[in-house]
Scaffold this motif. Structure first.
Motif, PDB file in Angstrom:
ATOM      1  N   VAL A  33       0.849  -1.205   0.000  1.00  0.00           N
ATOM      2  CA  VAL A  33       0.000   0.000   0.000  1.00  0.00           C
ATOM      3  C   VAL A  33       0.878   1.246   0.000  1.00  0.00           C
ATOM      4  N   ILE A  34       1.886   1.256   0.829  1.00  0.00           N
ATOM      5  CA  ILE A  34       2.789   2.414   0.886  1.00  0.00           C
ATOM      6  C   ILE A  34       3.523   2.581  -0.448  1.00  0.00           C
ATOM      7  N   PHE A  35       4.026   1.478  -0.997  1.00  0.00           N
ATOM      8  CA  PHE A  35       4.753   1.539  -2.262  1.00  0.00           C
ATOM      9  C   PHE A  35       3.824   1.976  -3.395  1.00  0.00           C
ATOM     10  N   ASP A  36       2.560   1.537  -3.367  1.00  0.00           N
ATOM     11  CA  ASP A  36       1.596   1.949  -4.384  1.00  0.00           C
ATOM     12  C   ASP A  36       1.315   3.450  -4.283  1.00  0.00           C
ATOM     13  N   LEU A  37       1.203   3.955  -3.070  1.00  0.00           N
ATOM     14  CA  LEU A  37       0.992   5.399  -2.885  1.00  0.00           C
ATOM     15  C   LEU A  37       2.174   6.196  -3.450  1.00  0.00           C
ATOM     16  N   VAL A  38       3.375   5.736  -3.169  1.00  0.00           N
ATOM     17  CA  VAL A  38       4.567   6.449  -3.639  1.00  0.00           C
ATOM     18  C   VAL A  38       4.663   6.399  -5.158  1.00  0.00           C
ATOM     19  N   THR A  39       4.541   5.190  -5.739  1.00  0.00           N
ATOM     20  CA  THR A  39       4.669   5.076  -7.199  1.00  0.00           C
ATOM     21  C   THR A  39       3.504   5.756  -7.912  1.00  0.00           C
ATOM     22  N   GLY A  40       2.308   5.714  -7.330  1.00  0.00           N
ATOM     23  CA  GLY A  40       1.164   6.397  -7.935  1.00  0.00           C
ATOM     24  C   GLY A  40       1.339   7.904  -7.930  1.00  0.00           C
ATOM     25  N   THR A  56      -8.065  16.164  -5.614  1.00  0.00           N
ATOM     26  CA  THR A  56      -9.261  15.381  -5.282  1.00  0.00           C
ATOM     27  C   THR A  56      -8.997  13.893  -5.467  1.00  0.00           C
ATOM     28  N   LYS A  57      -8.408  13.523  -6.603  1.00  0.00           N
ATOM     29  CA  LYS A  57      -8.101  12.111  -6.854  1.00  0.00           C
ATOM     30  C   LYS A  57      -7.059  11.603  -5.862  1.00  0.00           C
ATOM     31  N   GLY A  58      -6.080  12.434  -5.514  1.00  0.00           N
ATOM     32  CA  GLY A  58      -5.076  12.042  -4.533  1.00  0.00           C
ATOM     33  C   GLY A  58      -5.688  11.805  -3.166  1.00  0.00           C
ATOM     34  N   LEU A  59      -6.582  12.695  -2.755  1.00  0.00           N
ATOM     35  CA  LEU A  59      -7.254  12.534  -1.465  1.00  0.00           C
ATOM     36  C   LEU A  59      -8.135  11.287  -1.472  1.00  0.00           C
ATOM     37  N   ILE A  63      -7.781   8.107   1.041  1.00  0.00           N
ATOM     38  CA  ILE A  63      -8.918   7.612   1.817  1.00  0.00           C
ATOM     39  C   ILE A  63      -9.146   6.130   1.530  1.00  0.00           C
ATOM     40  N   LYS A  64      -9.104   5.756   0.246  1.00  0.00           N
ATOM     41  CA  LYS A  64      -9.323   4.355  -0.132  1.00  0.00           C
ATOM     42  C   LYS A  64      -8.272   3.455   0.497  1.00  0.00           C
ATOM     43  N   SER A  66      -6.360   4.046   3.075  1.00  0.00           N
ATOM     44  CA  SER A  66      -6.495   4.066   4.541  1.00  0.00           C
ATOM     45  C   SER A  66      -7.635   3.165   5.002  1.00  0.00           C
ATOM     46  N   LEU A  67      -8.750   3.222   4.295  1.00  0.00           N
ATOM     47  CA  LEU A  67      -9.882   2.366   4.666  1.00  0.00           C
ATOM     48  C   LEU A  67      -9.544   0.887   4.508  1.00  0.00           C
ATOM     49  N   ILE A  68      -8.797   0.551   3.480  1.00  0.00           N
ATOM     50  CA  ILE A  68      -8.385  -0.848   3.294  1.00  0.00           C
ATOM     51  C   ILE A  68      -7.506  -1.289   4.460  1.00  0.00           C
ATOM     52  N   LEU A  69      -6.556  -0.446   4.858  1.00  0.00           N
ATOM     53  CA  LEU A  69      -5.675  -0.804   5.971  1.00  0.00           C
ATOM     54  C   LEU A  69      -6.452  -0.919   7.281  1.00  0.00           C
ATOM     55  N   VAL A  70      -7.375  -0.001   7.517  1.00  0.00           N
ATOM     56  CA  VAL A  70      -8.195  -0.053   8.740  1.00  0.00           C
ATOM     57  C   VAL A  70      -9.067  -1.305   8.721  1.00  0.00           C
ATOM     58  N   MET A  71      -9.639  -1.606   7.560  1.00  0.00           N
ATOM     59  CA  MET A  71     -10.484  -2.789   7.433  1.00  0.00           C
ATOM     60  C   MET A  71      -9.676  -4.050   7.764  1.00  0.00           C
ATOM     61  N   ILE A  72      -8.468  -4.134   7.226  1.00  0.00           N
ATOM     62  CA  ILE A  72      -7.628  -5.297   7.511  1.00  0.00           C
ATOM     63  C   ILE A  72      -7.275  -5.352   8.997  1.00  0.00           C
ATOM     64  N   ALA A  73      -6.909  -4.212   9.560  1.00  0.00           N
ATOM     65  CA  ALA A  73      -6.498  -4.166  10.961  1.00  0.00           C
ATOM     66  C   ALA A  73      -7.621  -4.588  11.914  1.00  0.00           C
ATOM     67  N   PHE A  74      -8.868  -4.301  11.563  1.00  0.00           N
ATOM     68  CA  PHE A  74      -9.976  -4.654  12.451  1.00  0.00           C
ATOM     69  C   PHE A  74     -10.644  -5.974  12.097  1.00  0.00           C
ATOM     70  N   LEU A  75     -10.763  -6.257  10.806  1.00  0.00           N
ATOM     71  CA  LEU A  75     -11.488  -7.466  10.412  1.00  0.00           C
ATOM     72  C   LEU A  75     -10.644  -8.727  10.450  1.00  0.00           C
TER      73      LEU A  75
END
Length: 141
Positions: A33-40, A56-59, A63-64, A66-75
């Motif tokens: 996720v971090i590497f995708d953010l950097v390369t993107g 707007t697209k960056g934000l 958000i997308k 972050s939500l995936i990481l939070v979802m993984i961390a809780f689910l």
């Protein structure tokens, strides 16, 4: 007190939460996720990019992700505590695949060379992606 399903144990869930740090799939998803953010982000600055720098697209991307990481961390601990750790790992492998493809697409735009057999596969994926981007851009207008 919160009603929990029969057989559910909060202590098992807590142990699964602590066990996440030992799971290579969880680590891989977080790193990708971090590497995708950097390369993107780097890709957005390239002149040959189909989508350029846009706050707007960056934000929305932040958000997308972050939500995936939070979802993984809780689910993940919840699903693993229910005895479905294998199924949770399958979902993590799917995320690893998706982020791997995204990173390779970003690297391709950045000019990183790939072997011909991989390039052909990415060209097919890029055609599908172009169709989705055009549809998305059309829907926004």
């Amino acid at each position: 007190m919160i009603d929990v399903p029969p057989g559910f144990n909060w202590e098992v869930m807590w142990q699964q939460t602590l066990h996440m740090q030992d799971n290579a799939y969880v680590d891989a998803v977080f790193i990708l996720v971090i590497f995708d953010l950097v390369t993107g982000s780097l890709k957005a600055w390239m002149p040959q990019s189909k989508r350029h720098v846009n706050s707007t697209k960056g934000l929305n991307g932040l958000i997308k992700h972050s939500l995936i990481l939070v979802m993984i961390a809780f689910l993940f601990p919840l699903v693993a505590a229910m005895g479905l750790e294998t199924e949770a790992n399958v979902i993590l492998v799917w995320f690893v695949y998706q982020y791997g493809v995204s990173i390779m697409e970003n690297l391709d735009v950045l000019g990183v060379p790939f072997p011909p057999f991989l390039r052909e596969r990415f060209e097919k994926m890029a055609e599908r992606s172009d169709k989705l981007i055009k549809k998305d851009d059309h829907d926004e207008n």
